[in-house]
Motif scaffolding. Structure first.
Motif, short mmCIF file in Angstrom:
data_model
loop_
_atom_site.label_atom_id
_atom_site.label_comp_id
_atom_site.label_asym_id
_atom_site.label_seq_id
_atom_site.Cartn_x
_atom_site.Cartn_y
_atom_site.Cartn_z
N ILE A 69 0.82 -1.21 0.00
CA ILE A 69 0.00 0.00 0.00
C ILE A 69 0.86 1.27 0.00
O ILE A 69 0.59 2.19 -0.79
CB ILE A 69 -1.02 -0.02 1.16
CG1 ILE A 69 -2.07 -1.10 0.88
CG2 ILE A 69 -1.68 1.34 1.34
CD1 ILE A 69 -3.08 -1.30 1.98
N PRO A 70 1.91 1.37 0.83
CA PRO A 70 2.74 2.58 0.75
C PRO A 70 3.41 2.78 -0.62
O PRO A 70 3.50 3.91 -1.11
CB PRO A 70 3.79 2.38 1.84
CG PRO A 70 3.17 1.45 2.79
CD PRO A 70 2.30 0.55 1.97
N VAL B 210 2.27 1.74 -3.55
CA VAL B 210 1.22 2.17 -4.48
C VAL B 210 0.92 3.65 -4.28
O VAL B 210 0.79 4.39 -5.25
CB VAL B 210 -0.06 1.31 -4.30
CG1 VAL B 210 -1.24 1.92 -5.02
CG2 VAL B 210 0.18 -0.10 -4.80
N LEU B 211 0.84 4.09 -3.04
CA LEU B 211 0.55 5.50 -2.77
C LEU B 211 1.68 6.42 -3.23
O LEU B 211 1.43 7.50 -3.77
CB LEU B 211 0.25 5.70 -1.29
CG LEU B 211 -1.04 5.05 -0.79
CD1 LEU B 211 -1.18 5.23 0.72
CD2 LEU B 211 -2.25 5.58 -1.52
N THR C 168 1.54 6.55 -7.00
CA THR C 168 0.36 7.32 -7.40
C THR C 168 0.65 8.80 -7.29
O THR C 168 0.33 9.58 -8.19
CB THR C 168 -0.85 6.94 -6.52
OG1 THR C 168 -1.15 5.56 -6.72
CG2 THR C 168 -2.06 7.78 -6.87
N ASN C 169 1.28 9.20 -6.20
CA ASN C 169 1.64 10.60 -6.01
C ASN C 169 2.62 11.06 -7.10
O ASN C 169 2.46 12.14 -7.66
CB ASN C 169 2.24 10.80 -4.62
CG ASN C 169 2.56 12.25 -4.35
OD1 ASN C 169 1.82 13.13 -4.73
ND2 ASN C 169 3.68 12.49 -3.70
N VAL D 148 -6.48 11.86 -9.55
CA VAL D 148 -5.85 10.97 -8.59
C VAL D 148 -6.43 9.57 -8.73
O VAL D 148 -5.71 8.57 -8.63
CB VAL D 148 -6.04 11.50 -7.15
CG1 VAL D 148 -5.50 10.51 -6.13
CG2 VAL D 148 -5.36 12.83 -6.98
N LYS D 149 -7.72 9.49 -9.02
CA LYS D 149 -8.39 8.19 -9.16
C LYS D 149 -7.77 7.38 -10.30
O LYS D 149 -7.50 6.19 -10.15
CB LYS D 149 -9.88 8.41 -9.42
CG LYS D 149 -10.67 7.14 -9.52
CD LYS D 149 -12.14 7.45 -9.76
CE LYS D 149 -12.93 6.20 -10.01
NZ LYS D 149 -14.33 6.49 -10.32
N LEU E 215 -4.29 6.26 -9.23
CA LEU E 215 -4.39 5.19 -8.24
C LEU E 215 -4.78 3.87 -8.89
O LEU E 215 -4.17 2.83 -8.62
CB LEU E 215 -5.41 5.56 -7.16
CG LEU E 215 -5.59 4.56 -6.03
CD1 LEU E 215 -4.30 4.39 -5.25
CD2 LEU E 215 -6.71 5.01 -5.11
N ASN F 180 -1.83 2.35 -10.76
CA ASN F 180 -0.81 1.78 -9.89
C ASN F 180 -1.28 0.55 -9.12
O ASN F 180 -0.51 -0.34 -8.85
CB ASN F 180 -0.27 2.85 -8.95
CG ASN F 180 0.68 3.76 -9.67
OD1 ASN F 180 1.74 3.34 -10.07
ND2 ASN F 180 0.27 5.00 -9.86
#
Length: 62
Positions: free
Chosen positions: A16-17, A19-20, A23-24, A49-50, A53, A56
C-alpha cells in the motif's frame, strides 16, 4: 501469526505505501524516476488521482 495475518501485514507495510508513493509521483510529477530517466512521458485524457491510483493498483497486483 496465521498466513492471512502475515499477508495482511505485508500488504499494509509494503504494498500500500508503494502504491501510494507511485500514485503521487504519477499525478504530481508526470511519472516515476524510471520514466523520467528513460525519457518517457505519462499522459492521461483526464488527469485525476483516481486514474493514477487505479493504474498503480493494477501495476502492483501480485
Amino acid at each position: 501469526m496465521s498466513e492471512l495475518q502475515s499477508q495482511l501485514v505485508a500488504l499494509v507495510s509494503s504494498v500500500i505505501p508503494v502504491v501510494l508513493v507511485f500514485t503521487n509521483l504519477d499525478y504530481t510529477q508526470r511519472g516515476s524516476f524510471g520514466k523520467k530517466k528513460a525519457g518517457l512521458k505519462l499522459t492521461y485524457r483526464h488527469k485525476s488521482v483516481k486514474s493514477s491510483l487505479l493504474r498503480n493498483v493494477i501495476k502492483f497486483l501480485p
